[in-house]
Design an enzyme around this catalytic site. Structure first.
Site, PDB file in Angstrom:
ATOM      1  N   LYS A 117      -5.470  -4.017  16.298  1.00 22.86           N
ATOM      2  CA  LYS A 117      -4.132  -3.417  16.164  1.00 22.86           C
ATOM      3  C   LYS A 117      -3.560  -3.102  17.547  1.00 22.86           C
ATOM      4  O   LYS A 117      -2.387  -3.364  17.816  1.00 22.86           O
ATOM      5  CB  LYS A 117      -4.221  -2.146  15.299  1.00 22.86           C
ATOM      6  CG  LYS A 117      -4.406  -2.461  13.824  1.00 22.86           C
ATOM      7  CD  LYS A 117      -4.873  -1.274  12.988  1.00 22.86           C
ATOM      8  CE  LYS A 117      -5.151  -1.753  11.559  1.00 22.86           C
ATOM      9  NZ  LYS A 117      -5.801  -0.756  10.698  1.00 22.86           N
ATOM     10  N   ASP A 139       1.629   3.056   7.557  1.00 22.96           N
ATOM     11  CA  ASP A 139       0.679   2.628   6.525  1.00 22.96           C
ATOM     12  C   ASP A 139       1.296   2.726   5.131  1.00 22.96           C
ATOM     13  O   ASP A 139       0.750   2.181   4.173  1.00 22.96           O
ATOM     14  CB  ASP A 139      -0.524   3.584   6.544  1.00 22.96           C
ATOM     15  CG  ASP A 139      -1.790   2.922   7.020  1.00 22.96           C
ATOM     16  OD1 ASP A 139      -1.858   1.691   6.997  1.00 22.96           O
ATOM     17  OD2 ASP A 139      -2.703   3.667   7.421  1.00 22.96           O
ATOM     18  N   GLN A 199      -6.955   5.406  10.990  1.00 22.59           N
ATOM     19  CA  GLN A 199      -7.809   4.402  10.361  1.00 22.59           C
ATOM     20  C   GLN A 199      -8.689   5.034   9.289  1.00 22.59           C
ATOM     21  O   GLN A 199      -9.314   6.070   9.511  1.00 22.59           O
ATOM     22  CB  GLN A 199      -8.670   3.721  11.447  1.00 22.59           C
ATOM     23  CG  GLN A 199      -9.520   2.570  10.957  1.00 22.59           C
ATOM     24  CD  GLN A 199      -8.705   1.357  10.522  1.00 22.59           C
ATOM     25  OE1 GLN A 199      -7.578   1.136  10.983  1.00 22.59           O
ATOM     26  NE2 GLN A 199      -9.259   0.561   9.629  1.00 22.59           N
TER      27      GLN A 199
HETATM   28  N1  GUN Z   1      -8.749   0.691   6.431  1.00 22.32           N
HETATM   29  C1  GUN Z   1      -8.746  -0.498   5.782  1.00 22.32           C
HETATM   30  N2  GUN Z   1      -7.476  -0.909   5.558  1.00 22.32           N
HETATM   31  C2  GUN Z   1      -6.668   0.060   6.067  1.00 22.32           C
HETATM   32  C3  GUN Z   1      -5.261   0.219   6.128  1.00 22.32           C
HETATM   33  O1  GUN Z   1      -4.474  -0.618   5.682  1.00 22.32           O
HETATM   34  N3  GUN Z   1      -4.819   1.360   6.718  1.00 22.32           N
HETATM   35  C4  GUN Z   1      -5.666   2.302   7.218  1.00 22.32           C
HETATM   36  N4  GUN Z   1      -5.139   3.397   7.765  1.00 22.32           N
HETATM   37  N5  GUN Z   1      -6.976   2.195   7.160  1.00 22.32           N
HETATM   38  C5  GUN Z   1      -7.480   1.066   6.602  1.00 22.32           C
END
Ligand code: GUN
Length: 301
Positions: free
Chosen positions: A59, A126, A103
């Site tokens: 990311k 998100d 995350q």
């Molecule tokens: N962990 C796995 N997929 C995601 C996601 O789309 N967002 C977040 N914040 N954590 C994740």
């Protein structure tokens, strides 16, 4: 004997993700040149989960590559909930940050709901805050979870008009199942959400013109569960031992989806592979959501 060529058209996530990242990069260039606005993304990682570390690094790298401001906060697993909430509060107030992603999963002991609730809905790239989930359910502009939005972009481009099609979503998670069902409904599909208690799941799946698998169970959806010609979107990312017993005995693993790809690709009209399908779109959509958030916060949307 040679393998029979798959009948399904493959929806290649790499192609869609590259195209979306290029669009985002052009938009970032325009915003910087015309409005002196550089979209900024903050990613917060708590603890040292190996998979999460890989996702978070990706990311950060992709956001820099499209010209965004990017910060990653790595906190130890024993940081307190109060300290994590304080960091979220600082990021909410930081004018250089337009998107905040914590995350998941958080290490044991954290209250994930409280952390998500602390993120400003305007910066919730998100799309997990209840305000954004509510906006999505009401069909008004929202920040939308990245994986479901990525699935919809691929479906619309591959299949075209989705209006009137029967869609079955297998899985009811907050991260994928529920939001993608809302997006399919907005696209005028007739939507069923199936789950672990659904009776005769294969028969329900066989009704689907669009089948979305988001259950987290390796190769659960078999070829004979699929309506011929259907579009199959596989959101699963499951680590399993190699089929080859020598590699398996050496402890080697590979990633497979929730769909039995070999069987399903003989029957489906379109299919997303794993790896190489939906997963690649998620980060690209995160970048797009950050641009959307930056424009809305600046009053440009
Ligand atoms: N962990 C796995 N997929 C995601 C996601 O789309 N967002 C977040 N914040 N954590 C994740």
């Amino acid at each position: 004997m040679a393998d029979i060529a798959p009948a399904a058209k493959i929806i290649d996530g790499k192609v869609y993700a590259e195209r979306l990242r290029e669009q985002v990069a052009r938009e970032v260039t325009r915003l910087r040149a015309d409005y002196n606005l550089q979209p900024g993304l903050a990613v917060v990682l708590v603890g040292d989960d190996a998979a999460s570390q890989i996702y978070v690094r990706s990311k950060g790298e992709h956001s820099l590559a499209v010209g965004m401001h990017s910060v990653t906060h790595r906190l130890p697993a024993d940081v307190s909930q109060v300290e994590l909430l304080r960091l979220v509060g600082e990021l909410n107030a930081d004018p250089a940050i337009h998107g905040i992603l914590v995350q998941l999963p958080l290490p044991k002991g954290f209250d994930e709901q409280a952390v998500i609730a602390a993120i400003s809905p305007d910066k919730d790239v998100d799309g997990l805050h209840v305000v954004n989930a509510g906006r999505l359910a009401n069909g008004v502009p929202a920040l939308t979870p990245c994986t479901p939005l990525g699935c919809m972009i691929m479906l619309r481009e591959a299949v075209g008009d989705l209006s009137g099609l029967r869609a079955v979503v297998v899985g009811r998670s907050v991260l994928v199942g529920r939001p993608i069902a809302q997006l399919l409904l907005q696209a005028d599909c007739t939507v069923t959400i199936a789950h672990s208690r659904t009776r005769d799941l294969p028969a329900v799946c066989r009704e689907a013109d669009i089948l979305v698998a988001a259950v987290g169970r390796p190769r659960m959806i078999r070829g004979d569960w699929i309506k011929p010609g259907a579009a199959v979107i596989d959101v699963g990312i499951n680590r399993v031992p190699f089929d080859d017993p020598i590699k398996a005995a050496a402890g080697r693993t590979k990633v497979v989806g929730d769909v039995h790809y070999k069987e399903a690709s003989q029957v489906a009209g379109w299919i997303t592979p794993v790896p190489g399908g939906v997963g690649l779109m998620t980060v690209a959509v995160l970048l797009q959501n950050t641009v959307t958030a930056a424009k809305r916060i600046a009053g440009l949307d």
